[in-house]
Design a protein around this motif. Structure first.
Motif, PDB file in Angstrom:
ATOM      1  N   GLN A  20      44.024  47.381  34.176  1.00 50.74           N
ATOM      2  CA  GLN A  20      43.211  46.321  33.777  1.00 50.74           C
ATOM      3  C   GLN A  20      41.897  46.451  35.400  1.00 50.74           C
ATOM      4  O   GLN A  20      40.824  46.144  34.563  1.00 50.74           O
ATOM      5  N   VAL A  21      42.225  46.457  36.462  1.00 54.28           N
ATOM      6  CA  VAL A  21      41.472  45.968  37.528  1.00 54.28           C
ATOM      7  C   VAL A  21      40.911  47.525  38.057  1.00 54.28           C
ATOM      8  O   VAL A  21      39.861  47.390  39.280  1.00 54.28           O
ATOM      9  N   SER A  22      41.450  48.738  38.013  1.00 50.88           N
ATOM     10  CA  SER A  22      41.911  49.188  38.367  1.00 50.88           C
ATOM     11  C   SER A  22      40.835  50.083  38.500  1.00 50.88           C
ATOM     12  O   SER A  22      39.871  50.974  40.416  1.00 50.88           O
ATOM     13  N   ALA A  23      39.787  50.163  37.617  1.00 50.54           N
ATOM     14  CA  ALA A  23      38.444  51.120  37.709  1.00 50.54           C
ATOM     15  C   ALA A  23      37.100  49.772  38.572  1.00 50.54           C
ATOM     16  O   ALA A  23      35.871  50.473  38.909  1.00 50.54           O
ATOM     17  N   TYR A  24      37.206  49.117  38.749  1.00 51.82           N
ATOM     18  CA  TYR A  24      36.242  48.501  39.562  1.00 51.82           C
ATOM     19  C   TYR A  24      36.732  47.841  40.964  1.00 51.82           C
ATOM     20  O   TYR A  24      35.472  47.243  41.757  1.00 51.82           O
TER      21      TYR A  24
ATOM     22  N   MET B 224      36.935  41.117  37.051  1.00 54.89           N
ATOM     23  CA  MET B 224      36.632  42.251  36.454  1.00 54.89           C
ATOM     24  C   MET B 224      37.789  42.816  35.169  1.00 54.89           C
ATOM     25  O   MET B 224      37.488  43.595  34.714  1.00 54.89           O
ATOM     26  N   ARG B 225      38.732  42.146  34.938  1.00 52.43           N
ATOM     27  CA  ARG B 225      39.218  42.293  33.397  1.00 52.43           C
ATOM     28  C   ARG B 225      37.918  42.138  32.600  1.00 52.43           C
ATOM     29  O   ARG B 225      38.419  41.962  31.804  1.00 52.43           O
TER      30      ARG B 225
ATOM     31  N   ASN C 130      36.860  44.980  31.796  1.00 54.92           N
ATOM     32  CA  ASN C 130      37.915  45.813  31.914  1.00 54.92           C
ATOM     33  C   ASN C 130      37.888  46.025  29.825  1.00 54.92           C
ATOM     34  O   ASN C 130      37.342  46.646  28.741  1.00 54.92           O
TER      35      ASN C 130
ATOM     36  N   GLN D 204      34.817  46.701  28.332  1.00 63.35           N
ATOM     37  CA  GLN D 204      34.543  48.591  28.564  1.00 63.35           C
ATOM     38  C   GLN D 204      32.778  49.084  29.087  1.00 63.35           C
ATOM     39  O   GLN D 204      32.015  49.568  28.945  1.00 63.35           O
TER      40      GLN D 204
ATOM     41  N   THR E 283      31.524  48.621  41.673  1.00 61.38           N
ATOM     42  CA  THR E 283      30.521  48.855  41.182  1.00 61.38           C
ATOM     43  C   THR E 283      29.562  48.527  41.905  1.00 61.38           C
ATOM     44  O   THR E 283      29.195  48.737  43.903  1.00 61.38           O
TER      45      THR E 283
END
Ligand code: SF4
Length: 278
Positions: free
Chosen positions: A6-10, A34-35, A38, A41, A65
């Motif tokens: 849930q948070v890895s992209a951020y 971050m959640r 996510n 999106q 970000t």
């Protein structure tokens, strides 16, 4: 250390562990932000996180970000400039109570009045944690800090009530104990068109907690749990029952045109006049 899906992209996990003390509430707020990103999106390159100074002001260090680390009390001034320059960006200003309510009080009032489409996330731990636990504008009267060892001689103000008075279109409150509520409110605040603010009552066991007989993080969590009352139930309480209680949830919602949409109309008028005058 590996981040959850849930948070890895951020999350900039190369920079872990975080700077914050054990038991600090800031990690819970960052995780919830971050959640929320996510769940909505939101692409990281379309988000700008602006911070000021203080423990919570370190939050941008851990995010993938875009970010802008400003000066004390000025996060909303920088965030206003970013949003005015590019209204397509999702802009958040992360501030503590010292940063937002005290040193930056003037910027807070005018960001709300101007209705710039920025989400202010205020980690309110009732003191200036990073500089040694001094009292701020939200420190409850009579409570103890490093600069009020015999009790705070000043009266605090309710930051959400100030936000409503300054015409913020979306005003909400949660605590770090109420994480599901916190994430839901973050999503609502970010989705709101216009200025939105979310005040999060957050644990500082090292200073505010220690000075007020709650130096154990669990004691602070129990304090948040015992104080928070959903807004609708709070309204039904008598004045005596409200003592020591704090309403949580969406406290105020009022849609009105945001700064960028009003400014676009003014630009169109100016361009039309310029064309007509040729
Ligand atoms: Fe958190 Fe307080 Fe430590 Fe700052 S001093 S990191 S607010 S616990």
């Amino acid at each position: 250390m590996r981040a959850s899906a849930q948070v890895s992209a951020y999350l900039k996990d190369d920079d872990l562990p975080v700077f914050w003390c054990s038991g600090c509430g800031n990690g819970i707020i960052l995780n919830s932000i971050m959640r929320a990103f996510n769940a909505m999106q939101l692409p990281p390159n379309e988000i700008v996180v602006v911070t000021g100074i203080g423990c919570w002001g370190k939050a941008d260090d851990y995010l993938l970000t875009n970010s802008l680390h400003g000066t004390h009390g000025r996060a909303l001034a920088f965030a206003t400039g970013v949003k005015a320059a590019n209204p397509d960006l999702t802009v958040l200003a992360l501030m503590g109570d010292g940063d937002c309510a005290t040193i930056g009080g003037n910027h807070f009032l005018h960001a709300a009045r101007r209705n710039i489409d920025v989400t202010a996330v205020v980690s309110n731990n009732f003191n200036y944690g990073m500089t040694g636990g001094q009292y701020s504008a939200t420190t409850p009267a009579d409570s103890y800090t490093s600069t009020s060892v015999y009790g705070n001689p000043e009266g605090e103000f309710d930051l959400c009530e100030v936000g409503v008075a300054a015409r913020a279109g979306f005003v909400a409150r949660s605590t770090v104990y109420h994480v599901t509520l916190l994430q839901n409110l973050l999503q609502k605040a970010i989705s709101h068109e216009g200025f939105s603010m979310l005040e999060v009552h957050s644990s500082c066991p090292v200073y505010f907690g220690r000075y007020n007989q709650m130096n154990d993080p669990v004691q602070m969590m129990k304090w948040w749990e015992s104080r928070a009352v959903p807004q609708k139930r709070y309204e039904q309480l008598s004045e005596d029952e409200r003592a020591e209680k704090v309403p949580v949830g969406v406290l105020h919602e009022e849609p009105r045109p945001d700064f960028s949409s009003r400014y676009r109309k003014i630009q169109e008028v100016a361009q039309r006049r310029a064309r007509d005058s040729k």
